[in-house]
Design a protein around this motif. Structure first.
Motif, PDB file in Angstrom:
ATOM      1  N   VAL A  96       5.485  -2.963  -5.752  1.00  0.00           N
ATOM      2  CA  VAL A  96       5.171  -2.865  -4.322  1.00  0.00           C
ATOM      3  C   VAL A  96       3.925  -2.007  -4.189  1.00  0.00           C
ATOM      4  O   VAL A  96       3.837  -0.945  -4.810  1.00  0.00           O
ATOM      5  N   GLU A  97       2.942  -2.461  -3.441  1.00  0.00           N
ATOM      6  CA  GLU A  97       1.776  -1.618  -3.151  1.00  0.00           C
ATOM      7  C   GLU A  97       1.168  -2.068  -1.829  1.00  0.00           C
ATOM      8  O   GLU A  97       0.406  -3.032  -1.775  1.00  0.00           O
ATOM      9  N   LEU A  98       1.532  -1.359  -0.779  1.00  0.00           N
ATOM     10  CA  LEU A  98       1.017  -1.691   0.554  1.00  0.00           C
ATOM     11  C   LEU A  98      -0.426  -1.218   0.669  1.00  0.00           C
ATOM     12  O   LEU A  98      -0.724  -0.069   0.332  1.00  0.00           O
ATOM     13  N   PRO A  99      -1.348  -2.064   1.160  1.00  0.00           N
ATOM     14  CA  PRO A  99      -2.726  -1.597   1.342  1.00  0.00           C
ATOM     15  C   PRO A  99      -2.798  -0.502   2.412  1.00  0.00           C
ATOM     16  O   PRO A  99      -1.911  -0.407   3.268  1.00  0.00           O
ATOM     17  N   ALA A 100      -3.881   0.273   2.339  1.00  0.00           N
ATOM     18  CA  ALA A 100      -4.015   1.442   3.229  1.00  0.00           C
ATOM     19  C   ALA A 100      -3.796   1.083   4.698  1.00  0.00           C
ATOM     20  O   ALA A 100      -3.086   1.800   5.416  1.00  0.00           O
ATOM     21  N   GLU A 101      -4.397  -0.041   5.139  1.00  0.00           N
ATOM     22  CA  GLU A 101      -4.333  -0.355   6.576  1.00  0.00           C
ATOM     23  C   GLU A 101      -2.934  -0.772   7.033  1.00  0.00           C
ATOM     24  O   GLU A 101      -2.642  -0.799   8.221  1.00  0.00           O
ATOM     25  N   LYS A 102      -2.055  -1.075   6.065  1.00  0.00           N
ATOM     26  CA  LYS A 102      -0.680  -1.457   6.443  1.00  0.00           C
ATOM     27  C   LYS A 102       0.256  -0.245   6.441  1.00  0.00           C
ATOM     28  O   LYS A 102       1.435  -0.362   6.760  1.00  0.00           O
TER      29      LYS A 102
END
Ligand SMILES: Nc1ncnc2c1ncn2[C@@H]1O[C@H](COP(=O)(O)OP(=O)(O)OP(=O)(O)O)[C@@H](O)[C@H]1O
Length: 374
Positions: free
Chosen positions: A77-83
């Motif tokens: 799992v790796e959510l991008p910064a803007e999310k």
């Protein structure tokens, strides 16, 4: 606002054999807490912040925001910064020069398409909170440094993020403004209680702002506790030095008690299963007197190297048994009249000193009452 949970977080910039810049970090931050990451340059504070923000990809571990994983190396799992619902306030205010204060503050709402925020006056509300409501139609170049940093703060919290990250936000301000914005930030946090991680290497700033302080060293946390605990009960020799216990002496156990070199034995308020102790003492907890008297165990003979007048106090540099010591004595007391070259006796306030095992560098247990025999 939400809680944060960091589990076994590791970051290496090189291959698997390179040094870990963040090394198996564990941290739980309850909702509404302002946690300060404090540590020497290069210990990994900013990298930790960048991993939380999603600006840096950790090597392994897990980060949860409000109970949801935003990074998990095992589950990929790796959510991008803007999310990630995170607000950021930096050292450089990074305001858009061609946008008004209103548009600068509204920027996170636009980017994250938070329509109700734009519609329901969140910008005006947060501008009022940081005392910038009257500046909304100005441009950044028409603001003072303190006002610009307040606008940056408003922009960091306007979107009501789960977490607000601060990276040395006050370090570009002059001393007076810094104190003022620090006090404002403290008051604002007391009022609206946003969960936040605040990076600094300034001890006073950490003590003034933090609910808890995490002292970092080489990518790990040495101690994480309330400001008064970290200041008064440092868990390790490193934390003691970092928090201002700059004097370090060695004590040896004899049959009748502990003694510094040349001193008579003394009982100490510690229960230690070791034969050597490292003592840490703040400059204000060292006392100075004339050099002719009989030495006790909590005293060491010393030579005065120099003095610096500080108004209500005098800082006295000393040398004892090859070690440099620093005492801060009240002006007007006999110790404050010491002069370079004097032979003196330095007395340790044994109840306020802290004691560490020289091998493990960890604090040894304090007995409840100091028991000093002369
Ligand atoms: N992109 C990168 N590539 C390689 N090494 C890096 C990178 N970013 C940081 N480092 C290294 O990681 C270590 C930790 O850096 P970091 O900026 O997190 O420290 P810091 O505690 O914030 O320091 P400071 O107080 O000086 O800002 C340093 O040794 C730094 O040189």
């Amino acid at each position: 606002m939400a809680s944060v949970s960091i589990t076994s977080l590791t970051k290496r910039f090189g291959g698997p054999r390179s040094d870990a810049v963040i090394d198996d970090l564990q941290l739980e931050i309850p909702q509404g807490e302002l946690l300060v990451l404090l540590g020497a340059s290069g210990c990994g504070k900013t990298t930790t912040l960048r991993c939380l923000a999603g600006l840096e990809s950790p090597t392994s571990g897990r980060i949860e925001l409000a109970g949801n994983a935003v990074f998990d190396s095992e589950r990929r799992v790796e959510l991008p910064a803007e999310k990630r619902s995170i607000g950021m306030v930096f050292q450089s205010y990074a305001l858009w020069p061609h946008k008004t204060v209103r548009k600068n503050i509204a920027y996170p709402l636009k980017v994250r398409k938070i329509k109700e925020g734009l519609r329901d006056g969140w910008v005006e509300e947060v501008a009022d909170l940081v005392d910038c409501g009257h500046l909304l139609d100005r441009y950044p170049s028409q603001l003072s440094g303190g006002q610009q940093q307040r606008v940056a703060l408003a922009r960091g919290i306007v979107a009501r993020p789960d977490l607000v990250l601060f990276d040395e936000p006050l370090s570009n301000l002059d001393a007076k403004l810094r104190m003022q914005v620090r006090a404002d930030l403290h008051e604002l946090h007391e009022r609206i209680g946003f969960t936040s991680v605040f990076v600094t290497h300034d001890q006073d700033e950490a003590l003034a702002l933090a609910d808890r302080i995490a002292i970092m060293r080489a990518g790990r946390i040495e101690q994480c506790a309330t400001p008064d605990t970290v200041f008064e009960e440092p868990a390790t020799d490193y934390v003691a030095e970092f928090m201002g216990m700059s004097n370090r002496l060695s004590l040896t156990r004899g049959v009748d008690g502990w003694s510094a070199s040349g001193g008579a034995p003394v009982r100490l308020p510690v229960a230690a299963d070791v034969d050597e102790l490292t003592v840490r003492v703040r400059p204000e907890h060292l006392m100075i007197r004339g050099g002719q008297d009989v030495l006790h165990g909590h005293e060491v003979p010393a030579r005065v190297n120099g003095t610096v007048y500080g108004g209500s106090h005098v800082d006295v540099s000393l040398e004892a048994d090859g070690r440099r010591l620093q005492a801060r004595v009240e002006t007007g007391t006999p110790g404050s009249r010491a002069a370079a070259g004097d032979r003196v006796v330095v007395e340790i306030d044994t109840a306020r000193a802290r004691y560490f095992d020289p091998t493990t560098e960890r604090a040894v247990v304090h007995a409840p009452m100091p028991e000093v025999v002369a």
